[in-house]
Design a protein around this motif. Structure first.
Motif, PDB file in Angstrom:
ATOM      1  N   PHE A  17      63.807  79.066  86.380  1.00 16.33           N
ATOM      2  CA  PHE A  17      65.057  78.534  86.954  1.00 16.33           C
ATOM      3  C   PHE A  17      65.011  78.579  88.482  1.00 16.33           C
ATOM      4  N   VAL A  18      64.511  79.705  89.026  1.00 12.96           N
ATOM      5  CA  VAL A  18      64.419  79.817  90.484  1.00 12.96           C
ATOM      6  C   VAL A  18      63.412  78.813  91.036  1.00 12.96           C
ATOM      7  N   ALA A  19      62.296  78.623  90.328  1.00 21.93           N
ATOM      8  CA  ALA A  19      61.272  77.688  90.809  1.00 21.93           C
ATOM      9  C   ALA A  19      61.811  76.261  90.883  1.00 21.93           C
ATOM     10  N   VAL A  28      67.481  75.879  97.198  1.00 20.28           N
ATOM     11  CA  VAL A  28      68.359  74.737  97.437  1.00 20.28           C
ATOM     12  C   VAL A  28      69.255  74.555  96.220  1.00 20.28           C
ATOM     13  N   PHE A  29      70.560  74.523  96.457  1.00 17.42           N
ATOM     14  CA  PHE A  29      71.529  74.282  95.383  1.00 17.42           C
ATOM     15  C   PHE A  29      72.807  73.751  96.006  1.00 17.42           C
ATOM     16  N   LEU A  70      74.537  81.000  89.084  1.00 22.97           N
ATOM     17  CA  LEU A  70      73.296  81.159  88.340  1.00 22.97           C
ATOM     18  C   LEU A  70      72.113  81.398  89.266  1.00 22.97           C
ATOM     19  N   VAL A  71      72.076  80.666  90.373  1.00 24.43           N
ATOM     20  CA  VAL A  71      70.974  80.873  91.330  1.00 24.43           C
ATOM     21  C   VAL A  71      71.069  82.256  91.947  1.00 24.43           C
ATOM     22  N   HIS A  72      72.285  82.653  92.315  1.00 29.22           N
ATOM     23  CA  HIS A  72      72.454  83.988  92.898  1.00 29.22           C
ATOM     24  C   HIS A  72      72.056  85.084  91.892  1.00 29.22           C
ATOM     25  N   SER A  73      72.415  84.916  90.621  1.00 30.20           N
ATOM     26  CA  SER A  73      72.071  85.921  89.608  1.00 30.20           C
ATOM     27  C   SER A  73      70.574  85.966  89.366  1.00 30.20           C
ATOM     28  N   ALA A  74      69.942  84.777  89.292  1.00 30.71           N
ATOM     29  CA  ALA A  74      68.508  84.750  89.025  1.00 30.71           C
ATOM     30  C   ALA A  74      67.717  85.301  90.199  1.00 30.71           C
TER      31      ALA A  74
END
Length: 308
Positions: A37-39, A52-53, A63-67
């Motif tokens: 997901f991060v990649a 980038v989001f 979700l990006v912050h959690s991952a």
């Protein structure tokens, strides 16, 4: 109780290790999903790697912050730290350039033990654009939930195992007592049987189990013993009768001979008659000795057919 203790300890340790294995495997799968997901949100810029989001999409931002809660980016081959999440910065996670290059070359997953936290990282290398420097990206996940679950299971195991052993001991004792109750009944019945009461038999329950087989076998033994004792009594009575006859004859002839004076010829006749009775007694005693030796196993019987 000993067998129950060994079995409980064996399966307890087996479940303990299996629980840790499956929990770590589940967390590793989740870590792999976070890394993927991060990649998908990483972009390589001239000055490094950025996530980038769309900040207006709260769900995506969350979700990006959690991952990326445990997130590090190192430049290769220098090993310089480029990006690090605030969580890892507070925890004081640092890697030497040698360790960074080693992780980039060999290990996809690596564990790190901190004071109160154990982390597992996914290590991936992102090549740079236009022959630029590449980057080592590390995405981590805490293994503390698996460790806490294992410790909780171990505490429960240490608390419940003695109770289980005690319960197994009580149940085993009660089952053994019930299983041996028919044997105690048989023992009581056997203790009341003596040589004068060989006609008695042990009671059977009709269950057809091993206890009834023991009682039946003992009853058959009692029947054979009763028959043997009866034959011995009959044999003793017969021998007593056979011995009484020559002894009575000898005594009568001796008393008659002593009643009055007799000639030498008459005394010889009386003595000759008594010698015959002595021969009968000797022959009978020899037969008894042969039977006694045969019963003792000192004489081997041999059967043969006699044709008339």
């Amino acid at each position: 109780t000993t067998v129950s203790t060994v079995v409980l300890a064996f399966f307890g340790l087996l479940f303990y290790n299996a629980l840790g294995f499956f929990l770590e495997r589940r967390l590793t799968d989740e870590l792999k999903e976070r890394a993927v997901f991060v990649a998908n949100h990483e972009r390589v810029q001239d000055d490094g790697v950025q996530l980038v989001f769309n900040p207006d999409n709260r769900e995506e931002a969350y979700l990006v912050h959690s991952a990326a809660r445990y997130y590090q980016v190192f430049q290769l081959p220098s090993g310089t730290l480029v990006v690090q999440s605030q969580e890892l910065e507070w925890m004081g996670v640092r890697l030497s350039p040698e360790a960074v290059r080693a992780l980039a070359n060999a290990q996809e997953y690596s564990d790190m033990q901190l004071n109160k936290e154990r982390l597992r990282f996914h290590n991936g290398v992102i090549p740079g654009n236009n022959n630029a420097a590449s980057y080592l990206v590390r995405v981590g996940i805490p293994l503390t939930p698996a460790d806490d679950a294992q410790r909780g299971f171990l505490r429960s195991l240490l608390f419940l195992t003695p109770l289980g052993i005690l319960l197994a001991a009580l149940v085993g004792w009660e089952m053994a007592r019930r299983a041996l109750r028919p044997m105690r009944t048989l023992a009581t019945a056997v203790s009341q049987i003596d040589i004068e009461q060989l006609q008695q038999r042990l009671p059977t329950r009709g269950a057809g189990d091993e206890v009834d087989e023991v009682a039946q076998a003992f009853n058959e033994t009692l029947a054979r013993l009763e028959n043997s004792v009866g034959q011995m009594k009959q044999f003793t009575a017969s021998i007593s009768h056979e011995l009484r006859t020559p002894l009575t004859t000898l005594r009568g002839e001796a008393e008659v001979a002593l009643l009055q004076a007799r000639s030498v010829e008459e005394y010889k006749r009386v003595l000759a008659s008594q010698l015959e009775e002595f021969d009968k007694l000797s022959h009978m005693i020899n037969q008894l000795l042969v039977l006694a030796n045969a019963e003792a196993g000192e004489i081997q019987w041999r059967s043969e057919e006699r044709r008339v």
